[in-house]
Design a protein around this motif. Structure first.
Motif, PDB file in Angstrom:
ATOM      1  N   GLY A 182      59.915  31.374  -0.802  1.00  0.00           N
ATOM      2  CA  GLY A 182      59.708  31.842  -2.170  1.00  0.00           C
ATOM      3  C   GLY A 182      60.295  30.921  -3.218  1.00  0.00           C
ATOM      4  O   GLY A 182      59.673  30.651  -4.244  1.00  0.00           O
ATOM      5  N   PHE A 183      61.514  30.414  -2.966  1.00  0.00           N
ATOM      6  CA  PHE A 183      62.230  29.647  -3.997  1.00  0.00           C
ATOM      7  C   PHE A 183      61.985  28.144  -3.933  1.00  0.00           C
ATOM      8  O   PHE A 183      62.041  27.465  -4.956  1.00  0.00           O
ATOM      9  N   ALA A 243      59.788  23.397  -5.548  1.00  0.00           N
ATOM     10  CA  ALA A 243      60.552  22.152  -5.479  1.00  0.00           C
ATOM     11  C   ALA A 243      59.878  21.107  -4.603  1.00  0.00           C
ATOM     12  O   ALA A 243      60.189  19.916  -4.707  1.00  0.00           O
ATOM     13  N   THR A 244      58.962  21.546  -3.727  1.00  0.00           N
ATOM     14  CA  THR A 244      58.303  20.602  -2.827  1.00  0.00           C
ATOM     15  C   THR A 244      57.317  19.708  -3.568  1.00  0.00           C
ATOM     16  O   THR A 244      57.132  18.537  -3.211  1.00  0.00           O
ATOM     17  N   ALA A 245      56.676  20.235  -4.609  1.00  0.00           N
ATOM     18  CA  ALA A 245      55.676  19.457  -5.343  1.00  0.00           C
ATOM     19  C   ALA A 245      56.249  18.155  -5.916  1.00  0.00           C
ATOM     20  O   ALA A 245      55.649  17.093  -5.748  1.00  0.00           O
ATOM     21  N   LEU A 301      57.569  10.961  -2.923  1.00  0.00           N
ATOM     22  CA  LEU A 301      57.536  10.332  -1.603  1.00  0.00           C
ATOM     23  C   LEU A 301      56.132  10.138  -1.052  1.00  0.00           C
ATOM     24  O   LEU A 301      55.917   9.303  -0.184  1.00  0.00           O
ATOM     25  N   GLY A 302      55.173  10.924  -1.543  1.00  0.00           N
ATOM     26  CA  GLY A 302      53.856  10.969  -0.921  1.00  0.00           C
ATOM     27  C   GLY A 302      53.821  12.073   0.137  1.00  0.00           C
ATOM     28  O   GLY A 302      54.870  12.481   0.655  1.00  0.00           O
ATOM     29  N   THR A 303      52.629  12.542   0.456  1.00  0.00           N
ATOM     30  CA  THR A 303      52.499  13.660   1.385  1.00  0.00           C
ATOM     31  C   THR A 303      53.004  13.318   2.774  1.00  0.00           C
ATOM     32  O   THR A 303      53.725  14.096   3.412  1.00  0.00           O
ATOM     33  N   LYS A 304      52.655  12.139   3.270  1.00  0.00           N
ATOM     34  CA  LYS A 304      53.028  11.727   4.621  1.00  0.00           C
ATOM     35  C   LYS A 304      54.547  11.650   4.772  1.00  0.00           C
ATOM     36  O   LYS A 304      55.119  12.180   5.737  1.00  0.00           O
ATOM     37  N   ARG A 305      55.224  11.023   3.828  1.00  0.00           N
ATOM     38  CA  ARG A 305      56.680  10.881   3.905  1.00  0.00           C
ATOM     39  C   ARG A 305      57.372  12.239   3.763  1.00  0.00           C
ATOM     40  O   ARG A 305      58.413  12.491   4.378  1.00  0.00           O
ATOM     41  N   THR A 306      56.814  13.101   2.944  1.00  0.00           N
ATOM     42  CA  THR A 306      57.387  14.442   2.789  1.00  0.00           C
ATOM     43  C   THR A 306      57.326  15.200   4.107  1.00  0.00           C
ATOM     44  O   THR A 306      58.288  15.873   4.502  1.00  0.00           O
ATOM     45  N   ILE A 307      56.188  15.096   4.810  1.00  0.00           N
ATOM     46  CA  ILE A 307      56.045  15.756   6.105  1.00  0.00           C
ATOM     47  C   ILE A 307      57.020  15.187   7.119  1.00  0.00           C
ATOM     48  O   ILE A 307      57.659  15.930   7.882  1.00  0.00           O
ATOM     49  N   GLU A 308      57.168  13.884   7.131  1.00  0.00           N
ATOM     50  CA  GLU A 308      58.126  13.263   8.050  1.00  0.00           C
ATOM     51  C   GLU A 308      59.546  13.760   7.773  1.00  0.00           C
ATOM     52  O   GLU A 308      60.308  14.062   8.710  1.00  0.00           O
ATOM     53  N   VAL A 368      53.660  23.612   2.201  1.00  0.00           N
ATOM     54  CA  VAL A 368      53.038  23.050   1.003  1.00  0.00           C
ATOM     55  C   VAL A 368      52.310  21.747   1.322  1.00  0.00           C
ATOM     56  O   VAL A 368      51.226  21.468   0.797  1.00  0.00           O
ATOM     57  N   SER A 369      52.883  20.945   2.202  1.00  0.00           N
ATOM     58  CA  SER A 369      52.365  19.592   2.447  1.00  0.00           C
ATOM     59  C   SER A 369      51.137  19.556   3.346  1.00  0.00           C
ATOM     60  O   SER A 369      50.262  18.701   3.160  1.00  0.00           O
TER      61      SER A 369
END
Length: 398
Positions: free
Chosen positions: A58-59, A63-65, A71-78, A114-115
């Motif tokens: 919820g919170f 913040a993930t956006a 970082l980009g989607t790929k780096r965020t997932i890593e 989110v990613s």
């Protein structure tokens, strides 16, 4: 040739990522009595272990956006997978480690929540229907497998080592993500900025829409019911005299039985008559499934109850997600509506496991506690019927 190979690779990647979206949460309830005894936790404290990830959902979703933009989607997932790996290693042996580790589990899964959809749209938007099917089915199948084997594995090697094994899927997914072709962060960021711009800029209008609030409440109540069942179903089954192993297998049935409905339920979201029929069926499912858990000790009827509740909770969850698209007029608006609905929904859901742990402690038995769950299910379906009437008047369905 490269496209075909990439497509196969990416489908496998979606499966591996989706496998981590519930595993670290679902793996605890079947062995919760062992965790509770080891750390000497109260029922309410044990419920907090399921509540923490929901609060993170919820919170921390908002913040993930910015992280994805940077970082980009790929780096965020890593990064999320590394967080999950460390979290599962951390939450054993010490009480503080269990709670801090569970916070990290919630943060890592939130980032993946989110990613992963963003990655699908970014890499293969033309296959989004198929990949979303892989996504939802993977969650149910992996959850079912973990629910079934958690107790036997914990009995054989100890619950601490079992929890640490949850890091293996995260490590495998991390290695697979490293093999994905790199996309320039700038391009990905531009695409995500457009989406985020809609999500952040549009709230003024969306917050004023009554049907968005109704859907958020509907999403929240169904999530509260689901995560309460996830947290306490094995304990309820064992209160009927089933062994921990048998309860674990029934928990697996509850998880896997709803997988096919991820494909069937969205077909009912374009006509009000179909939605009303589906809502009525969900009402019958909640009432009959929970009532059996309250009143019956026969193993075969408890199996039936797990099947009914599994089908019902899977269907109502899929309906909630489908309605986000139904009430949105553009993809950008769908992102905005989805962000708001899921944030509010998970915050509502977060009170469920702890609340029902407290209610069980106060009332002293599961039948009376489950009566409260039936009352919430009735409110959930009532909100659903009102939502259908509102979206019909606004011509989202006919």
């Amino acid at each position: 040739m490269h496209t075909e190979r990439s497509g196969i690779n990416f489908t496998l990647e979606v499966f591996l990522l989706a496998a981590n979206l519930r595993l670290a949460i679902i793996g605890i309830p079947p062995i919760v009595t062992k965790v509770q005894a080891y750390f000497q936790l109260s029922t309410a404290q044990t419920g907090v272990l399921t509540t923490i990830p929901l609060l993170c959902f919820g919170f921390l979703s908002v913040a993930t956006a910015p992280i994805i933009r940077k970082l980009g989607t790929k780096r965020t997932i890593e990064s999320a997978l590394l967080i999950l790996t460390i979290a599962n290693l951390l939450r054993t042996y010490m009480t503080w480690g269990m709670f801090i580790g569970t916070i990290f589990v919630g943060a890592g899964i939130t980032m993946l929540n989110v990613s992963l959809p963003a990655l699908i749209v970014e890499r293969h938007p033309e296959q989004s229907v198929k990949l979303n099917g892989v996504y939802t089915a993977s969650i149910n199948v992996i959850s079912a497998i973990i629910g079934g084997i958690a107790v036997p594995v914990a009995n054989a090697i100890g619950w601490q080592f079992t929890v640490q094994l949850f890091s293996i899927p995260a490590i495998i997914a991390f290695l697979a993500t490293l093999l994905l072709p790199h996309r320039p962060t700038k391009a990905a960021g531009h695409h995500q900025t457009s989406k985020d711009g809609a999500t952040i800029a549009a709230p003024t209008k969306i917050w004023k829409r009554g049907h968005v609030w109704l859907l958020a409440i509907f999403m929240g109540l169904q999530s509260l019911i689901f995560y309460t069942v996830v947290a306490w179903l094995p304990s309820v089954l064992m209160s009927h005299g089933l062994s921990a192993t048998t309860a674990g297998w029934l928990f697996s049935i509850f998880q896997i039985i709803g997988a096919p409905f991820a494909y069937l339920v969205p077909r009912a979201t374009t006509k009000a008559a179909h939605l009303n029929a589906l809502m009525a069926a969900l009402l019958v499912g909640f009432l009959s499934g929970i009532s059996i858990l309250i009143a019956v000790n026969a193993t075969w009827l408890l199996i039936v109850a797990c099947i009914i509740i599994g089908v019902t909770t899977a269907s109502v969850f899929t309906l909630s997600l489908s309605m986000i698209t139904t009430i949105s007029t553009t993809p950008q608006e769908a992102g905005s509506v989805g962000g708001i609905v899921q944030s509010i929904g998970y915050l509502i859901a977060s009170i469920g496991p702890t609340l029902f742990g407290m209610i069980k402690t106060d009332l002293g038995n599961w039948p009376q506690t489950l009566m409260v769950l039936i009352a919430i299910a009735l409110v959930n379906i009532l909100v659903g019927f009102i939502l259908i009437q509102v979206v019909q008047k606004k011509h989202f369905v006919y």
